[in-house]
Motif scaffolding. Structure first.
Motif, mmCIF file in Angstrom:
data_model
loop_
_atom_site.group_PDB
_atom_site.id
_atom_site.type_symbol
_atom_site.label_atom_id
_atom_site.label_comp_id
_atom_site.label_asym_id
_atom_site.label_seq_id
_atom_site.Cartn_x
_atom_site.Cartn_y
_atom_site.Cartn_z
ATOM 1 N N ARG A 41 0.810 -1.217 0.000
ATOM 2 C CA ARG A 41 0.000 0.000 0.000
ATOM 3 C C ARG A 41 0.849 1.275 0.000
ATOM 4 N N PRO A 42 1.920 1.366 0.815
ATOM 5 C CA PRO A 42 2.749 2.575 0.733
ATOM 6 C C PRO A 42 3.344 2.784 -0.653
ATOM 7 N N GLN A 114 5.846 -11.843 -10.361
ATOM 8 C CA GLN A 114 5.080 -10.631 -10.605
ATOM 9 C C GLN A 114 5.581 -9.483 -9.723
ATOM 10 N N LEU A 115 5.935 -9.822 -8.483
ATOM 11 C CA LEU A 115 6.458 -8.810 -7.573
ATOM 12 C C LEU A 115 7.832 -8.334 -8.024
ATOM 13 N N LEU A 116 8.633 -9.249 -8.549
ATOM 14 C CA LEU A 116 9.945 -8.869 -9.076
ATOM 15 C C LEU A 116 9.796 -7.921 -10.257
ATOM 16 N N ARG A 117 8.786 -8.165 -11.089
ATOM 17 C CA ARG A 117 8.504 -7.265 -12.199
ATOM 18 C C ARG A 117 8.117 -5.887 -11.687
ATOM 19 N N ALA A 118 7.301 -5.846 -10.630
ATOM 20 C CA ALA A 118 6.909 -4.570 -10.029
ATOM 21 C C ALA A 118 8.125 -3.849 -9.472
ATOM 22 N N ARG A 119 9.037 -4.605 -8.881
ATOM 23 C CA ARG A 119 10.257 -4.004 -8.326
ATOM 24 C C ARG A 119 11.091 -3.395 -9.439
ATOM 25 N N THR A 120 11.262 -4.103 -10.546
ATOM 26 C CA THR A 120 12.039 -3.586 -11.665
ATOM 27 C C THR A 120 11.424 -2.300 -12.205
ATOM 28 N N LEU A 121 10.106 -2.317 -12.374
ATOM 29 C CA LEU A 121 9.421 -1.129 -12.882
ATOM 30 C C LEU A 121 9.505 0.028 -11.891
ATOM 31 N N TYR A 122 9.464 -0.280 -10.588
ATOM 32 C CA TYR A 122 9.566 0.758 -9.575
ATOM 33 C C TYR A 122 10.931 1.441 -9.618
ATOM 34 N N VAL A 123 11.990 0.648 -9.761
ATOM 35 C CA VAL A 123 13.333 1.219 -9.838
ATOM 36 C C VAL A 123 13.451 2.107 -11.074
ATOM 37 N N ARG A 124 12.915 1.640 -12.197
ATOM 38 C CA ARG A 124 12.959 2.441 -13.422
ATOM 39 C C ARG A 124 12.129 3.713 -13.275
ATOM 40 N N SER A 125 11.000 3.604 -12.602
ATOM 41 C CA SER A 125 10.171 4.781 -12.363
ATOM 42 C C SER A 125 10.922 5.813 -11.534
ATOM 43 N N GLY A 126 11.650 5.329 -10.527
ATOM 44 C CA GLY A 126 12.456 6.239 -9.718
ATOM 45 C C GLY A 126 13.553 6.908 -10.516
ATOM 46 N N MET A 127 14.139 6.175 -11.453
ATOM 47 C CA MET A 127 15.176 6.747 -12.317
ATOM 48 C C MET A 127 14.590 7.820 -13.226
ATOM 49 N N VAL A 128 13.393 7.549 -13.767
ATOM 50 C CA VAL A 128 12.734 8.527 -14.632
ATOM 51 C C VAL A 128 12.428 9.805 -13.853
ATOM 52 N N ALA A 129 11.987 9.639 -12.610
ATOM 53 C CA ALA A 129 11.612 10.795 -11.795
ATOM 54 C C ALA A 129 12.817 11.534 -11.236
ATOM 55 N N SER A 201 8.668 -1.077 1.081
ATOM 56 C CA SER A 201 7.411 -1.806 0.872
ATOM 57 C C SER A 201 7.639 -3.094 0.095
ATOM 58 N N LEU A 202 8.414 -3.010 -0.977
ATOM 59 C CA LEU A 202 8.682 -4.187 -1.791
ATOM 60 C C LEU A 202 9.512 -5.210 -1.040
ATOM 61 N N ARG A 203 10.451 -4.743 -0.241
ATOM 62 C CA ARG A 203 11.269 -5.682 0.535
ATOM 63 C C ARG A 203 10.421 -6.433 1.556
ATOM 64 N N LYS A 204 9.499 -5.743 2.204
ATOM 65 C CA LYS A 204 8.619 -6.403 3.161
ATOM 66 C C LYS A 204 7.713 -7.412 2.473
ATOM 67 N N ALA A 205 7.170 -7.037 1.319
ATOM 68 C CA ALA A 205 6.298 -7.948 0.583
ATOM 69 C C ALA A 205 7.063 -9.188 0.141
ATOM 70 N N GLN A 206 8.295 -8.996 -0.325
ATOM 71 C CA GLN A 206 9.104 -10.130 -0.759
ATOM 72 C C GLN A 206 9.441 -11.039 0.420
ATOM 73 N N ALA A 207 9.702 -10.450 1.577
ATOM 74 C CA ALA A 207 10.005 -11.246 2.764
ATOM 75 C C ALA A 207 8.805 -12.104 3.170
ATOM 76 N N GLN A 208 7.596 -11.552 3.061
ATOM 77 C CA GLN A 208 6.389 -12.320 3.382
ATOM 78 C C GLN A 208 6.245 -13.518 2.449
ATOM 79 N N LEU A 209 6.495 -13.306 1.162
ATOM 80 C CA LEU A 209 6.382 -14.395 0.193
ATOM 81 C C LEU A 209 7.478 -15.436 0.380
ATOM 82 N N ASP A 210 8.683 -14.993 0.715
ATOM 83 C CA ASP A 210 9.779 -15.937 0.962
ATOM 84 C C ASP A 210 9.465 -16.836 2.152
ATOM 85 N N GLU A 211 8.901 -16.243 3.190
ATOM 86 C CA GLU A 211 8.541 -17.031 4.380
ATOM 87 C C GLU A 211 7.451 -18.039 4.050
ATOM 88 N N LEU A 212 6.471 -17.617 3.267
ATOM 89 C CA LEU A 212 5.394 -18.524 2.867
ATOM 90 C C LEU A 212 5.929 -19.654 1.991
#
Length: 218
Positions: A41-42, A114-129, A201-212
């Motif tokens: 959400r953040p 899918q989350l890894l794809r979101a992470r890649t796009l997020y990093v690129r979005s940050g670079m664009v901004a 946010s992405l690191r926390k989400a990835q940690a939840q999935l890794d634990e699961l």
């Protein structure tokens, strides 16, 4: 107790244990996936904020076009400002789209991809901004000056060209540091830098999935 009765009781107990484990796994999965959604959400609101941040640049360029600027340098500056606003909004929108397309009904491995794809796009979005600010500030000053009827390149060419020159040097230095940090001998440093760029946010989400995933595997 007859042997057949014993086998039947044992099979019934085994079935109940399997059912109980399946229910517990399902409950854990739903709980972890709810936390994963909450962790993102953040990130969602951060991209919304990025869109709101970019809108004034488009409006600034629109004001410039309404004033019908004549100098080519002012027009180029306005194009740069408007392009920045549009690209920043598009980049944030792509990230929001990817977040919305994460299918939590899929296996954990698919969700992780899918989350890894979101992470890649997020990093690129940050670079664009972020990266264009090495020289965008000069274009913004030029645009503001043009709104006041001043051709900044004609009035202060040293300021404009030195600003763009510093921007080019800054971009090259950023590119060099990016390559330097990802050399094999600095793999750990590069990993930490990637983690810092990917967002909490992405690191926390990835940690939840890794634990699961570990629980399902065990």
């Amino acid at each position: 107790m007859e042997l057949d009765d014993f086998k039947s009781a044992w099979q019934s107990l085994d079935h109940r244990l399997q059912l109980d484990n399946a229910l517990k796994l399902h409950e854990l999965r739903e709980r972890k996936l709810d936390k994963t959604r909450g962790s993102l959400r953040p990130l969602f609101w951060g991209q919304v904020a990025q869109i709101l941040f970019a809108i004034p640049f488009i409006l600034l360029a629109a004001l410039l076009w309404m004033s019908r600027p004549d100098p080519a340098s002012s027009i180029v500056a306005g194009v740069l400002v408007q392009a920045y606003g549009v690209l920043t909004i598009i980049a944030a929108g792509v990230v929001l789209g990817q977040i919305g397309h994460i299918d939590y009904s899929q296996p954990v491995l698919v969700i992780q991809k899918q989350l890894l794809r979101a992470r890649t796009l997020y990093v690129r979005s940050g670079m664009v901004a972020g990266l264009p600010w090495w020289f965008l500030w000069v274009a913004i000053v030029q645009t503001l000056a043009a709104l006041g009827g001043v051709d900044l390149l004609a009035k202060a060419p040293a300021f404009v060209w030195s600003g763009y020159g510093i921007g080019i040097v800054g971009l090259l230095a950023t590119w060099w540091f990016h390559r330097w940090a990802r050399r094999p001998e600095r793999a750990e440093f590069g990993r930490k830098m990637d983690d810092s760029l990917s967002g909490r946010s992405l690191r926390k989400a990835q940690a939840q999935l890794d634990e699961l995933q570990r629980f399902e595997r065990d």
